[in-house]
Design a protein around this motif. Structure first.
Motif, PDB file in Angstrom:
ATOM      1  N   ASN A 150      -4.559 -19.719  15.919  1.00  0.00           N
ATOM      2  CA  ASN A 150      -5.325 -19.259  14.749  1.00  0.00           C
ATOM      3  C   ASN A 150      -5.857 -17.834  14.858  1.00  0.00           C
ATOM      4  N   ARG A 151      -5.646 -17.153  15.974  1.00  0.00           N
ATOM      5  CA  ARG A 151      -6.038 -15.744  16.064  1.00  0.00           C
ATOM      6  C   ARG A 151      -5.113 -14.930  15.181  1.00  0.00           C
ATOM      7  N   ARG A 152      -5.583 -13.792  14.742  1.00  0.00           N
ATOM      8  CA  ARG A 152      -4.815 -12.930  13.845  1.00  0.00           C
ATOM      9  C   ARG A 152      -4.481 -11.606  14.498  1.00  0.00           C
ATOM     10  N   VAL A 153      -3.277 -11.131  14.200  1.00  0.00           N
ATOM     11  CA  VAL A 153      -2.830  -9.800  14.602  1.00  0.00           C
ATOM     12  C   VAL A 153      -2.399  -9.117  13.312  1.00  0.00           C
ATOM     13  N   PHE A 154      -2.841  -7.885  13.122  1.00  0.00           N
ATOM     14  CA  PHE A 154      -2.551  -7.171  11.883  1.00  0.00           C
ATOM     15  C   PHE A 154      -1.533  -6.073  12.139  1.00  0.00           C
ATOM     16  N   GLY A 155      -0.754  -5.777  11.118  1.00  0.00           N
ATOM     17  CA  GLY A 155       0.253  -4.743  11.268  1.00  0.00           C
ATOM     18  C   GLY A 155       0.738  -4.226   9.931  1.00  0.00           C
ATOM     19  N   MET A 156       1.822  -3.458  10.011  1.00  0.00           N
ATOM     20  CA  MET A 156       2.426  -2.864   8.814  1.00  0.00           C
ATOM     21  C   MET A 156       3.942  -3.006   8.907  1.00  0.00           C
ATOM     22  N   VAL A 157       4.567  -3.127   7.741  1.00  0.00           N
ATOM     23  CA  VAL A 157       6.023  -3.102   7.655  1.00  0.00           C
ATOM     24  C   VAL A 157       6.384  -2.067   6.597  1.00  0.00           C
ATOM     25  N   CYS A 158       7.177  -1.102   7.011  1.00  0.00           N
ATOM     26  CA  CYS A 158       7.579   0.007   6.147  1.00  0.00           C
ATOM     27  C   CYS A 158       8.601  -0.442   5.097  1.00  0.00           C
ATOM     28  N   ASN A 159       8.508   0.147   3.919  1.00  0.00           N
ATOM     29  CA  ASN A 159       9.536  -0.035   2.896  1.00  0.00           C
ATOM     30  C   ASN A 159      10.701   0.877   3.262  1.00  0.00           C
ATOM     31  N   PRO A 160      11.837   0.297   3.698  1.00  0.00           N
ATOM     32  CA  PRO A 160      12.950   1.138   4.146  1.00  0.00           C
ATOM     33  C   PRO A 160      13.677   1.849   3.012  1.00  0.00           C
ATOM     34  N   PHE A 161      13.383   1.490   1.771  1.00  0.00           N
ATOM     35  CA  PHE A 161      14.027   2.121   0.621  1.00  0.00           C
ATOM     36  C   PHE A 161      13.249   3.336   0.108  1.00  0.00           C
ATOM     37  N   ASP A 162      12.002   3.499   0.557  1.00  0.00           N
ATOM     38  CA  ASP A 162      11.147   4.576   0.058  1.00  0.00           C
ATOM     39  C   ASP A 162      11.391   5.850   0.861  1.00  0.00           C
ATOM     40  N   GLU A 163      11.979   6.844   0.222  1.00  0.00           N
ATOM     41  CA  GLU A 163      12.318   8.097   0.908  1.00  0.00           C
ATOM     42  C   GLU A 163      11.101   8.945   1.249  1.00  0.00           C
ATOM     43  N   ALA A 164       9.917   8.566   0.755  1.00  0.00           N
ATOM     44  CA  ALA A 164       8.692   9.266   1.148  1.00  0.00           C
ATOM     45  C   ALA A 164       8.308   8.903   2.588  1.00  0.00           C
ATOM     46  N   ASN A 165       8.839   7.786   3.092  1.00  0.00           N
ATOM     47  CA  ASN A 165       8.612   7.401   4.486  1.00  0.00           C
ATOM     48  C   ASN A 165       9.587   8.163   5.374  1.00  0.00           C
ATOM     49  N   SER A 166       9.158   8.495   6.584  1.00  0.00           N
ATOM     50  CA  SER A 166      10.038   9.215   7.509  1.00  0.00           C
ATOM     51  C   SER A 166      11.244   8.350   7.861  1.00  0.00           C
ATOM     52  N   TYR A 190       4.393   0.763   1.993  1.00  0.00           N
ATOM     53  CA  TYR A 190       4.462  -0.152   3.131  1.00  0.00           C
ATOM     54  C   TYR A 190       3.657  -1.407   2.828  1.00  0.00           C
ATOM     55  N   LEU A 191       3.831  -2.426   3.684  1.00  0.00           N
ATOM     56  CA  LEU A 191       3.083  -3.668   3.564  1.00  0.00           C
ATOM     57  C   LEU A 191       2.035  -3.763   4.652  1.00  0.00           C
ATOM     58  N   SER A 192       0.856  -4.198   4.282  1.00  0.00           N
ATOM     59  CA  SER A 192      -0.175  -4.577   5.234  1.00  0.00           C
ATOM     60  C   SER A 192       0.043  -6.072   5.477  1.00  0.00           C
ATOM     61  N   ILE A 193       0.242  -6.454   6.762  1.00  0.00           N
ATOM     62  CA  ILE A 193       0.535  -7.850   7.076  1.00  0.00           C
ATOM     63  C   ILE A 193      -0.464  -8.413   8.076  1.00  0.00           C
ATOM     64  N   GLU A 194      -0.544  -9.731   8.088  1.00  0.00           N
ATOM     65  CA  GLU A 194      -1.366 -10.468   9.035  1.00  0.00           C
ATOM     66  C   GLU A 194      -0.480 -11.532   9.659  1.00  0.00           C
ATOM     67  N   LEU A 195      -0.549 -11.660  10.972  1.00  0.00           N
ATOM     68  CA  LEU A 195       0.198 -12.697  11.673  1.00  0.00           C
ATOM     69  C   LEU A 195      -0.786 -13.692  12.254  1.00  0.00           C
ATOM     70  N   VAL A 196      -0.635 -14.959  11.888  1.00  0.00           N
ATOM     71  CA  VAL A 196      -1.522 -16.015  12.352  1.00  0.00           C
ATOM     72  C   VAL A 196      -0.819 -16.729  13.513  1.00  0.00           C
ATOM     73  N   ILE A 197      -1.394 -16.600  14.715  1.00  0.00           N
ATOM     74  CA  ILE A 197      -0.804 -17.196  15.911  1.00  0.00           C
ATOM     75  C   ILE A 197      -0.798 -18.718  15.769  1.00  0.00           C
ATOM     76  N   LYS A 240       0.824  -1.198   0.000  1.00  0.00           N
ATOM     77  CA  LYS A 240       0.000   0.000   0.000  1.00  0.00           C
ATOM     78  C   LYS A 240       0.862   1.254   0.000  1.00  0.00           C
ATOM     79  N   SER A 241       0.198   2.380  -0.219  1.00  0.00           N
ATOM     80  CA  SER A 241       0.836   3.688  -0.108  1.00  0.00           C
ATOM     81  C   SER A 241       0.116   4.475   0.974  1.00  0.00           C
ATOM     82  N   SER A 242       0.888   5.164   1.804  1.00  0.00           N
ATOM     83  CA  SER A 242       0.334   5.990   2.859  1.00  0.00           C
ATOM     84  C   SER A 242      -0.520   7.107   2.266  1.00  0.00           C
ATOM     85  N   GLN A 243      -1.688   7.343   2.846  1.00  0.00           N
ATOM     86  CA  GLN A 243      -2.546   8.425   2.381  1.00  0.00           C
ATOM     87  C   GLN A 243      -1.943   9.788   2.686  1.00  0.00           C
ATOM     88  N   SER A 244      -1.157   9.884   3.746  1.00  0.00           N
ATOM     89  CA  SER A 244      -0.603  11.187   4.125  1.00  0.00           C
ATOM     90  C   SER A 244       0.724  11.509   3.437  1.00  0.00           C
TER      91      SER A 244
END
Length: 190
Positions: free
Chosen positions: A56-72, A42-49, A33-37
């Protein structure tokens, strides 16, 4: 049997996994995905316990693209840390072989995505407080790592001290590792 009230049966909110829970999980990349702001990648991820009370419960998160200079810079550093721990967990990065960390220095985020998808990891569960009418939700507060010099090593040991438990079926991705880039300082080693 079925009627207009059928949807009103049962709980509408699932109980959160307690903050601080350490669990083994399988990482599934949901989408890029791309940040709206900022427009940063970045990546939208799901972690399956895997196993235990929260199997089998899920936790959701994000992982930033470290190469993209648009990210802080701060978020890019967080992305480097998360990716490093995930790939150490997967065995793609070997803390005893510094050259193994060089293989993704080309800046090709697609190669990293392929290596992340399906990784078995250790996470520490957090809780993000809801805002603007959204309910609280589980998040990833930290990543474990087999690397003894990593801040995540304690989590790794904690998760691996318990007896192995049955794993849930989850999608498994291909994990072809690209060739190492010679002569470049590993971006992952700071």
């Amino acid at each position: 049997m079925f009627n207009s009230q059928s949807t009103n049966v049962g709980s509408t909110e699932m109980e959160l996994i307690p903050k601080g829970t350490v669990a083994k999980a399988v990482l599934v990349v949901k989408e890029r995905k791309s940040s709206q702001s900022t427009g940063g990648d970045y990546l939208s991820i799901e972690l399956v316990i895997q196993g235990g009370q929260y199997n089998n419960r899920r936790v959701f998160g994000m992982v930033c693209n470290p190469f993209d200079e648009a990210n802080s810079e701060a978020w890019r550093q967080m992305g480097i840390g998360a990716i490093t721990r995930i790939l150490e967990s997967r065995g793609v990065f070997n803390y005893e072989d510094p050259a193994s960390y060089e293989q993704f220095n080309s800046g090709d985020f697609n190669q990293i995505i392929e290596a992340l998808n399906g990784a078995e990891v250790v996470i520490k569960v957090g809780i993000d407080k809801g805002k603007d009418g959204r309910a609280d939700r589980n998040s990833i507060s930290d990543w474990g790592s087999p690397n003894p010099s990593s801040n995540g090593h304690k989590l790794w040991n904690q998760a691996n001290e318990s007896a192995p438990e049955a794993k849930a079926p989850v999608p498994v991705a291909k994990t072809a590792a690209p060739a190492a880039s010679a002569g470049k300082k590993p971006a992952w080693l700071k």
